[in-house]
Design a protein around this motif. Sequence first.
Motif, short mmCIF file in Angstrom:
data_model
loop_
_atom_site.label_atom_id
_atom_site.label_comp_id
_atom_site.label_asym_id
_atom_site.label_seq_id
_atom_site.Cartn_x
_atom_site.Cartn_y
_atom_site.Cartn_z
N UNK B 10 45.06 -10.54 -14.60
CA UNK B 10 44.97 -10.26 -16.05
C UNK B 10 46.38 -10.19 -16.61
N UNK B 11 46.60 -10.90 -17.68
CA UNK B 11 47.92 -10.85 -18.32
C UNK B 11 47.78 -11.19 -19.79
N UNK B 12 48.92 -11.35 -20.42
CA UNK B 12 48.92 -11.81 -21.81
C UNK B 12 49.66 -13.14 -21.86
N UNK B 13 49.23 -14.00 -22.79
CA UNK B 13 49.85 -15.32 -22.91
C UNK B 13 51.36 -15.21 -23.00
N UNK B 14 52.09 -15.93 -22.15
CA UNK B 14 53.54 -15.90 -22.18
C UNK B 14 54.16 -15.07 -21.07
N UNK B 35 43.25 -23.93 -1.15
CA UNK B 35 43.60 -23.06 -2.28
C UNK B 35 42.99 -23.55 -3.59
N UNK B 36 42.82 -22.57 -4.48
CA UNK B 36 42.55 -22.87 -5.89
C UNK B 36 43.41 -21.92 -6.71
N UNK B 37 44.05 -22.43 -7.75
CA UNK B 37 44.73 -21.57 -8.71
C UNK B 37 44.45 -22.14 -10.07
N UNK B 38 43.83 -21.35 -10.96
CA UNK B 38 43.47 -21.91 -12.26
C UNK B 38 43.44 -20.84 -13.34
N UNK B 39 43.75 -21.24 -14.58
CA UNK B 39 43.75 -20.30 -15.70
C UNK B 39 42.43 -20.36 -16.47
N UNK B 40 42.16 -19.28 -17.20
CA UNK B 40 41.07 -19.31 -18.18
C UNK B 40 41.68 -18.96 -19.52
N UNK B 41 41.64 -19.92 -20.43
CA UNK B 41 42.29 -19.71 -21.71
C UNK B 41 41.29 -19.22 -22.75
N UNK B 42 41.72 -18.25 -23.52
CA UNK B 42 40.99 -17.89 -24.73
C UNK B 42 41.69 -18.61 -25.85
N UNK B 43 42.03 -17.88 -26.92
CA UNK B 43 42.84 -18.51 -27.97
C UNK B 43 44.23 -18.82 -27.39
N UNK B 44 44.76 -20.00 -27.74
CA UNK B 44 46.07 -20.40 -27.22
C UNK B 44 47.17 -19.79 -28.06
N UNK B 48 47.91 -13.12 -26.39
CA UNK B 48 46.46 -13.00 -26.23
C UNK B 48 46.13 -12.74 -24.76
N UNK B 49 45.08 -11.92 -24.50
CA UNK B 49 44.72 -11.68 -23.10
C UNK B 49 44.30 -13.00 -22.42
N UNK B 50 44.83 -13.25 -21.24
CA UNK B 50 44.40 -14.42 -20.47
C UNK B 50 44.05 -13.96 -19.05
N UNK B 51 43.26 -14.80 -18.40
CA UNK B 51 42.86 -14.51 -17.03
C UNK B 51 43.24 -15.71 -16.19
N UNK B 52 43.65 -15.47 -14.97
CA UNK B 52 43.90 -16.57 -14.03
C UNK B 52 43.29 -16.17 -12.70
N UNK B 53 43.03 -17.17 -11.87
CA UNK B 53 42.27 -16.90 -10.65
C UNK B 53 42.87 -17.61 -9.45
N UNK B 54 42.66 -17.01 -8.28
CA UNK B 54 42.99 -17.65 -7.01
C UNK B 54 41.82 -17.55 -6.04
N UNK B 55 41.52 -18.65 -5.40
CA UNK B 55 40.70 -18.61 -4.18
C UNK B 55 41.58 -19.13 -3.06
N UNK B 56 41.63 -18.40 -1.96
CA UNK B 56 42.44 -18.81 -0.81
C UNK B 56 41.53 -18.73 0.40
#
Lengths: 410, 204
Positions: B10-14, B35-44, B48-56
């Motif tokens: 969990x982070x904020x854009x930027x 591996x997987x690493x990917x973002x989930x964007x809300x408003x660009x 703004x709160x953003x979420x990113x994910x990892x599967x390893x």
Amino acid sequence: MNHTDKNCKTIQMTSREIRDRMSGNEAVAYAIRQIDPDVMPAFPITPSTEIPQMVSTYIANGEIGTEFIPVESEHSAMSAAIGAEAAGARTITATSSAGLALMWEELLLAASNRLPVVLALVNRTLSGPININCDHSDGMGARDTGWIQIYAENNQEAYDNYIQAFPIAEDPRVHLPVMICQDGFITSHAVENISLLEDDAVKRFVGQYEPEEFLLNPGRPVSVGPYAVSDYSMEAKKGQEDAMERAGSVILETAERFCRMSGRKYGFFEEYRMEDAEYVLLLMGSAAGTAKAAVDQLRQQGIRAGVLKLRVFRPFPAAELAEAIRRCGCRALAILDRCESYNGVGGPLGSEVTQALYRAKVYTETVNYIYGLAGRDFTVEHVFGIVDELRDVADGKVLPPDHKYIGLRS
Amino acid sequence: MRDTVEIRWHGRGGQGAKTAALLLADVAFQTGRHVQGFPEYGPERMGAPITAYNRISRGDIRIHSNIYQPDYVAVVDETLLRSVKVTDGLKQGGAVIINTPKSPEEVRPLLNGYTGAVYTVDARAISERTLGRNFPNTPMLAAVTAVTGVMDKESFFREIRASFTHKFARKPEVIEGNMRALEEAYAAVEQAIRKQDTPLRKTA
């Protein structure tokens, strides 16, 4: 690795495997660097922007000789692509969503003038509400423009499909433009493992582009895009349809040749655990991976579920699809559309698959689900719910619902 | 390490949560993982709160959905604790790693009754000390690696240096600062792990 085929593996592969990790957009840009096409007109739009951006870097670094044309809109991008391709240059572009919609008029011209342009489509919803995330409404909106359309589950397939696009498009039996589609953000921006091919192997595979007829050939003048009176127009259109029908066998020949190079086997569609499947999900794109993971779990519980992942949407492999469903003898089939047709009865796959089944006299229960619009997530739990419903339909406990939404807020 | 580890950022854009997730995927790939690493964007937009994910994972990864029951959660911006339920779905036996100068006891009341392991790391202070600016994602990457144990310490530092050398080819002067940021954060979290009563890392 997906699609690795035992028969293929026994053949001496003609490319060494290069293990790497990258996003779907990077994978397409990497393939473009290997192919080194002549011309790329493009206009940026999320989530496809990285592709022209990365290609521009390759050009700036002197790694490829591609002529990049920075145009002022997607309409101009496709217009420039048509001009370049007609002149005899191997031409590519990339876009998403409203960008593809703005190309609409030109998409038809590329196809009807039989110009083998290759377009990387990073699927994104069409407005509104305005949204940058994935669904297939852009690609489905262009389904009757005369372009070949091939969809990918992950970065690996986006890369592999992209390399195969050129021999398909440029084959003298085909001469049609090809759209190589992948899911916006879900695969375009996800870094995953990938198996790349050697530069030389890719170059040999796509070969030199040597069009039979082209504008910049003073020895053999042709005209491109002239007016045709009603006495001749209909024959041109039938010729285009015939080419689309012939594209099917060229797609399969190209896949076989690709398999000999890479060890990875492709067809019109992939059948996953379909041999004895009673319940089948038919779908395209990244959601097919999620469906496979769910099917593995269902199989452990003794539920005979399978996945039919459609790869080639245009030309539409109607007879082959129907035969696959007949062969497995499934009791109920879920047809999943990541697109709404706004026709009151279902999505594009729902309509075309049920037509294919009816014409082949394959009478199985079907349910058309709409999922994942504008980036709505699709999970293994959604698949469990769908298979539960298919079982109830097959057992006669409930009537098959038509046109049902998955993951909708209640 | 269990067969598949799932991490939600969990982070904020930027702030670089997406970059941290992609870097973690990068180094985990170098240690032979899928591996997987990917973002989930809300408003660009910035902030703004953003979420990113990892599967390893040790095997193929086919799932392409977001992660709702993560093994670990990383929070790059503590102000999100007031607006986002960061521990939603977090598995028993996992942990949440938060960028804050506060202690785990001080932030726990903001975690909606979550009772599992909490680690805090002052990523901002570490970043300002080592990089001269607030890039909290670099220290957070080290903290997440230390807590999750997706790779051993030696491999992590070897591969991340290689990754930085590639990433910062045009400005090699920032590599050492970034390495120091990682080392400080890793050491701080190692110390916190030693203080915990229960062993956190799970083996397959």
